[in-house]
Design a protein around this motif. Structure first.
Motif, short mmCIF file in Angstrom:
data_model
loop_
_atom_site.label_atom_id
_atom_site.label_comp_id
_atom_site.label_asym_id
_atom_site.label_seq_id
_atom_site.Cartn_x
_atom_site.Cartn_y
_atom_site.Cartn_z
N ILE A 25 12.38 55.64 44.08
CA ILE A 25 11.95 54.88 45.91
C ILE A 25 11.03 54.11 45.90
O ILE A 25 11.15 52.43 46.44
CB ILE A 25 11.49 55.67 47.34
N VAL A 26 9.73 54.06 45.45
CA VAL A 26 8.66 53.33 45.45
C VAL A 26 8.60 52.32 44.92
O VAL A 26 8.00 50.92 44.95
CB VAL A 26 7.16 54.33 46.02
N TRP A 27 9.52 52.62 44.07
CA TRP A 27 8.58 51.99 42.37
C TRP A 27 10.22 50.44 42.90
O TRP A 27 11.36 50.99 43.03
CB TRP A 27 8.55 52.81 41.10
N ASP A 28 9.60 49.30 43.34
CA ASP A 28 10.72 48.72 43.74
C ASP A 28 10.82 47.27 42.20
O ASP A 28 11.78 46.74 42.66
CB ASP A 28 10.62 47.91 44.89
N LYS A 29 10.28 47.46 41.50
CA LYS A 29 10.66 46.22 40.19
C LYS A 29 11.28 47.29 38.99
O LYS A 29 11.16 46.42 38.17
CB LYS A 29 9.36 46.45 39.67
N LYS A 30 12.58 47.63 39.15
CA LYS A 30 13.35 48.43 38.69
C LYS A 30 14.14 46.79 37.89
O LYS A 30 13.93 45.58 38.24
CB LYS A 30 14.29 49.12 39.32
N PRO A 31 14.41 47.34 36.11
CA PRO A 31 15.20 46.30 35.53
C PRO A 31 16.33 45.33 36.26
O PRO A 31 17.39 46.36 36.77
CB PRO A 31 15.52 46.68 34.67
N LYS A 32 16.62 44.39 36.37
CA LYS A 32 17.74 44.14 36.61
C LYS A 32 19.29 43.81 35.84
O LYS A 32 19.50 44.22 36.63
CB LYS A 32 17.10 42.40 36.45
N TRP A 33 18.80 44.38 35.15
CA TRP A 33 19.99 45.46 34.61
C TRP A 33 20.70 46.10 35.52
O TRP A 33 21.72 46.82 35.14
CB TRP A 33 20.16 44.94 32.88
N PHE A 34 19.50 47.12 35.76
CA PHE A 34 19.53 48.60 36.13
C PHE A 34 20.29 48.33 38.36
O PHE A 34 21.29 49.16 37.76
CB PHE A 34 18.54 49.05 36.99
N ARG A 35 19.80 47.32 38.71
CA ARG A 35 19.81 46.90 39.59
C ARG A 35 21.52 46.47 39.64
O ARG A 35 22.56 46.76 40.90
CB ARG A 35 19.11 45.88 40.74
N LYS A 36 22.07 45.36 38.83
CA LYS A 36 22.93 45.10 38.45
C LYS A 36 24.72 46.18 38.82
O LYS A 36 25.13 46.03 38.77
CB LYS A 36 23.33 44.37 37.37
N LEU A 37 23.97 47.10 37.42
CA LEU A 37 25.09 47.98 37.37
C LEU A 37 25.08 48.89 38.84
O LEU A 37 26.32 49.05 38.34
CB LEU A 37 23.72 49.69 36.43
N LEU A 38 23.91 49.17 39.78
CA LEU A 38 24.02 50.21 40.48
C LEU A 38 25.20 49.57 41.85
O LEU A 38 25.60 49.91 42.13
CB LEU A 38 22.36 50.56 41.44
N ASP A 39 24.49 47.99 41.02
CA ASP A 39 25.38 47.44 42.28
C ASP A 39 27.09 47.61 42.20
O ASP A 39 27.85 47.24 43.00
CB ASP A 39 24.91 46.02 42.84
N ARG A 40 27.30 46.86 41.10
CA ARG A 40 28.35 47.16 40.30
C ARG A 40 28.90 48.90 40.64
O ARG A 40 30.13 48.66 41.15
CB ARG A 40 28.88 46.81 38.23
N VAL A 41 28.61 49.33 40.65
CA VAL A 41 28.63 50.81 40.85
C VAL A 41 29.35 51.08 41.65
O VAL A 41 30.20 52.00 42.74
CB VAL A 41 28.15 52.35 40.64
N THR A 42 28.33 50.42 43.22
CA THR A 42 28.70 50.76 44.57
C THR A 42 29.89 50.28 44.71
O THR A 42 30.72 50.58 45.80
CB THR A 42 27.53 50.58 45.20
N ARG A 43 29.93 49.71 44.30
CA ARG A 43 31.22 48.15 44.38
C ARG A 43 32.26 49.11 43.96
O ARG A 43 33.62 48.46 45.40
CB ARG A 43 30.96 46.50 43.91
N THR A 44 32.75 49.25 43.42
CA THR A 44 33.50 50.31 42.58
C THR A 44 33.56 51.06 43.05
O THR A 44 35.10 51.70 44.31
CB THR A 44 33.53 50.73 41.09
N LEU A 45 33.20 52.50 43.77
CA LEU A 45 33.16 53.48 44.69
C LEU A 45 34.04 52.77 45.72
O LEU A 45 34.37 53.83 46.48
CB LEU A 45 31.80 54.49 44.53
N GLN A 46 32.87 52.04 46.63
CA GLN A 46 34.26 51.50 47.61
C GLN A 46 35.18 51.30 47.60
O GLN A 46 35.26 51.35 48.71
CB GLN A 46 32.82 50.32 48.05
N ILE A 47 35.61 50.55 46.96
CA ILE A 47 36.77 50.16 46.74
C ILE A 47 37.55 51.51 46.39
O ILE A 47 39.03 52.35 47.20
CB ILE A 47 37.50 49.16 45.73
N LEU A 48 37.60 52.41 45.64
CA LEU A 48 38.36 53.33 45.12
C LEU A 48 37.95 54.48 46.40
O LEU A 48 39.40 55.21 46.63
CB LEU A 48 37.43 54.63 43.67
#
Length: 503
Positions: free
Chosen positions: A468-491
């Motif tokens: 929660i507090v650490w907001d400087k997560k790697p870009k690849w991690f945020r993109k992966l999370l974004d992709r997972v969220t999008r996929t789950l939304q559609i499914l």
């Protein structure tokens, strides 16, 4: 804690077109657009609220093994006293939650009230422990009781295979989650029916017990307070057993946003439910003792079955069925309520964003419901469930005590907050002190299990700072999370609720 910027959601998918106007097209372009807001609707009436509370409180315990209190009190009279005291104490706690539910009109229960009073860190720790351990373990335990007792009539002459119990349990868990994912109205209707079944089951025990009393069967009540001397350290364990049997009075507060006229219906539902349950529990225990001695009760694996076999003959075959239905009602009520805690925690940015999304047509928090399924299955087939519950029983009462202490704190921190329902200050003071005293005494009387539970709870602190507090997560991690969220939304065909989009 204000929610961080939400992850980008699908904007080009056909079923998200036009959400600014409140018109949502189905994934299947052949279906007409859906009218109205995509939100959790107010479908919990007073009667449904009562059924949620009673239906979740009354599980297997009162029918199977109320011997925990008798064992730790040492006498019939003292055990009945503790049953009554736990009912009154639970009523006090429920009245405190009634005040909180009418002045903080948000769903989420414990989590929301801790967040309002003490901030994000303790609130996150509460939902962390609930999601990872408490709710999956509690669901698996009550579901195992369901599986065992639904099979009982088919295995009267032999032992039920453990694999059969776990398989039918897995089916029951899946059925409850499908039901809660499909329709709020139907899960509420089934909860009302199951609550009716539970009350009938209790009456099936109470009425013959009253008849026994009229006949003069009072030998087990003579010298009611004589017996094995219970140590002072046994009393908190007896209260734990009693409070666990009454636990569930707080579940209506998990769905506050879906309650019609919450200022009136939450206090009414809580008071009516607690009076019915307390009277029912005490009279059920009195009925047991009209037929079963204290020694026999301690030796019985299923007290209600033993009682029915002695007084009802072949009709006793119906008791396991009623116990199974009772367990199913507790499973349904628990999943219905706790999924709203995860929904709200996600909305606040404390859990993955997908958990705060709602099905576009069914208007249910589908991701928040099904997130428990894999964790519950893992615990069902691999976990030492009863040890986990022993480790964390103290955590539940620690946080409930903290919530009620937060009510006192809010009286001074925010004195101008509207409070349509207000309890005398001595009620939250007494309740929070009792909870925290039980927790402290359990650290002394059972340091190993309680210490392990304390350590598991503390893992929420580093998790909070990491996720929660650490907001400087790697870009690849945020993109992966974004992709997972999008996929789950559609499914799953889910989108953020209208309230979430505005926040």
């Amino acid at each position: 804690m204000p929610r961080k910027a939400a992850l980008p959601t699908v904007s080009n998918g056909s079923y998200l077109q036009g959400q600014a106007n409140g018109r949502l097209s189905s994934v299947d372009s052949g279906q007409p657009a859906l009218e109205g807001k995509v939100v959790l609707k107010k479908k919990v009436t007073l009667l449904r609220g009562i059924s949620i509370i009673i239906g979740t409180i009354i599980g297997a315990g009162i029918f199977i093994s109320p011997k925990g209190i008798l064992k730790n009190t040492g006498s019939v009279g003292m055990s009945l006293t503790v049953w009554t005291a736990c009912g009154i104490l639970s009523l006090f706690g429920a009245l405190c939650y009634a005040e909180l539910g009418t002045c903080i009109k948000k769903s989420g229960g414990h989590y929301t009230y801790i967040l309002e009073a003490f901030g994000p860190l303790p609130a996150f720790v509460r939902v962390w422990v609930e999601l990872l351990i408490i709710r999956p373990a509690a669901t698996a335990v009550i579901s195992l009781a369901f599986g065992r007792y639904i099979l009982e009539p088919f295995f009267m002459q032999c032992e039920i295979p453990e694999l059969a119990i776990k398989l039918i349990t897995a089916v029951g868990i899946t059925l409850v989650m499908v039901l809660n994912s499909t329709s709020v109205s139907w899960s509420a209707r089934i909860q009302m029916f199951l609550t009716f079944c539970k009350l009938v089951a209790i009456l099936i025990i109470i009425v013959p017990g009253v008849i026994q009393l009229i006949k003069g069967e009072t030998q087990h009540f003579k010298n009611a307070f004589a017996g094995n001397d219970a140590s002072v350290l046994g009393l908190p364990l007896a209260f734990y057993s009693g409070m666990y049997a009454y636990s569930g009075w707080f579940y209506l507060n998990f769905v506050t946003e879906e309650v019609e006229n919450p200022e009136k219906n939450i206090p009414l539902a809580i008071c009516i439910s607690m009076i019915i349950v307390t009277v029912g529990y005490v009279l059920t225990n009195v009925a047991y003792f009209t037929t079963i001695s204290a020694g026999e009760l301690l030796l019985s694996k299923a007290v209600a079955v033993t009682f029915a076999e002695r007084l009802m003959g072949n009709f006793s075959l119906a008791v396991p069925v009623f116990v199974a239905l009772s367990c199913f009602g507790s499973m349904n009520g628990g999943i219905f309520a706790v999924s709203r805690m995860f929904f709200v925690a996600s909305r606040e940015g404390h859990l993955p964003e997908i958990l705060s999304m709602i099905h576009v047509r069914k208007h249910t928090p589908l991701p928040a419901v099904i997130v428990l399924h894999p964790l519950t299955m893992i615990m069902l087939f691999n976990g030492d469930l009863y040890s986990l519950l022993n480790f964390l029983s103290f955590a539940r009462w620690l946080f409930i005590g903290l919530v009620v202490a937060g009510l006192i704190y809010l009286r001074y921190k925010r004195p101008d907050m509207p409070r349509p329902f207000k309890v005398p200050l001595f009620i939250p003071a007494l309740f929070s002190f009792t909870c925290l005293f039980m927790v402290a005494l359990s650290l002394y009387s059972d340091p190993v299990n309680t210490g392990i539970g304390f350590a598991i709870t503390l893992t929420g602190i580093p998790a909070y700072y990491l996720f929660i507090v650490w907001d400087k997560k790697p870009k690849w991690f945020r993109k992966l999370l974004d992709r997972v969220t999008r996929t789950l939304q559609i499914l799953l065909e889910v989108i953020p609720s209208e309230e979430d989009q505005k926040s």
